[in-house]
Design an enzyme around this catalytic site. Structure first.
Site, PDB file in Angstrom:
ATOM      1  N   CYS A  74     -40.374 -16.286  43.000  1.00  0.00           N
ATOM      2  CA  CYS A  74     -40.864 -15.459  44.099  1.00  0.00           C
ATOM      3  C   CYS A  74     -41.087 -14.056  43.546  1.00  0.00           C
ATOM      4  O   CYS A  74     -40.152 -13.452  42.998  1.00  0.00           O
ATOM      5  CB  CYS A  74     -39.793 -15.445  45.191  1.00  0.00           C
ATOM      6  SG  CYS A  74     -40.085 -14.284  46.524  1.00  0.00           S
ATOM      7  N   CYS A 184     -48.119 -13.391  44.553  1.00  0.00           N
ATOM      8  CA  CYS A 184     -47.160 -14.065  45.439  1.00  0.00           C
ATOM      9  C   CYS A 184     -47.315 -15.553  45.161  1.00  0.00           C
ATOM     10  O   CYS A 184     -48.443 -16.061  45.131  1.00  0.00           O
ATOM     11  CB  CYS A 184     -47.506 -13.745  46.892  1.00  0.00           C
ATOM     12  SG  CYS A 184     -46.564 -14.725  48.094  1.00  0.00           S
TER      13      CYS A 184
END
Ligand code: DGL
Length: 259
Positions: A74, A184
């Site tokens: 992440c 992302c």
């Protein structure tokens, strides 16, 4: 000495599965444990202190489950928490950051776009990296407002996602970007939608291969790569499993956990 303990990965939801898939393709002999902290998704708008606390909880769980290496799958957790995680835990930790450096090296128009969460773009780590490499190159940043929320709640729903992507991408195209950096891990799953919107000359960059290479090298350096083909892949989530199930193969099971 080899190690057959698993590699641990965590993300706020399904995004990090893009890295999981790369890892399994490149290192089929490695076992894995994946945590999707989807009860707390999205991370991208949360306070830094909360992202740090959640990242510590995820990492602690993976350490308790005997992971030999942890991938922070992440960008938001990496850019806000990885330094603290590395200080706190005595296990190799690999993070993911937007691939700004290769975009900077390759751009011909001297304009690159970065699509990422609010907290990735405002993080010190991102600011340092973009400052370090940006000499004479314009970085056009865009927060991917609501994209993670939509993906976590609805999967890849084109009707909801395409208008948002157009809204975010068109201003960058007006600035003549020739590279779009996906900052992302969830956005990996938007690649084919982005290709519909972007002209041919714009290259999309994502960091999942770079992370996989780094993991391979670290396993070798620490001499902890697996020497068995008997592997197990465990998937855990903290929230509802309706959407994430659709991103897993039919043989994979996902269990709910409390962190
Ligand atoms: N996959 C996470 C990232 O790479 C998503 C962040 C979020 O939950 O907002 O940044």
């Amino acid at each position: 000495m080899a190690s057959n303990f698993p590699i641990g990965l965590f993300d706020s939801g399904i995004g990090g599965l893009s890295i999981y898939n790369e890892i399994k393709n490149s290192m089929p002999n490695e076992s894995t444990i994946y945590i999707a902290d989807n009860l707390n998704a999205p991370y991208g708008k949360k306070a830094e202190s909360e992202i740090i606390q959640l990242s510590i909880k995820n990492t602690q769980k993976l350490v308790d489950l005997h992971c030999k290496l942890i991938i922070v799958a992440c960008n938001t957790a990496t850019t806000n928490a990885i330094e603290i995680l590395r200080k706190k835990f005595n296990v190799p930790i690999v993070g993911i950051e937007p691939a700004i450096k290769p975009a900077m090296l390759e751009t011909k128009s001297n304009n690159i776009g970065v699509l990422a969460t609010e907290k990735t773009l405002s993080s010190n780590l991102f600011l340092q990296t973009s400052d370090r490499f940006s000499k004479g190159i314009n970085i056009h940043e865009q927060i991917g407002f609501d994209l993670v929320k939509i993906i976590e709640e609805n999967g890849i729903n084109e009707e909801l996602l395409i208008p948002k992507l157009r809204e975010y991408i068109e201003p960058m195209l007006e600035k003549n970007i020739d590279h779009l950096v996906l900052g992302c891990t969830h956005y990996y799953y938007l690649m084919y939608l982005l290709k519909k919107i972007l002209p041919n000359g714009v290259k999309i960059l994502d960091s999942s291969r770079a992370v996989t290479k780094r993991v391979m090298n670290l396993l070798k350096d620490y001499n902890i790569d697996s020497n068995t083909s008997k592997t197990k892949n465990i998937f855990l989530c903290t929230g509802n499993d309706n959407v994430i199930k659709k991103f897993l193969s039919s043989n994979d099971k996902i269990s709910k956990i409390n962190l």
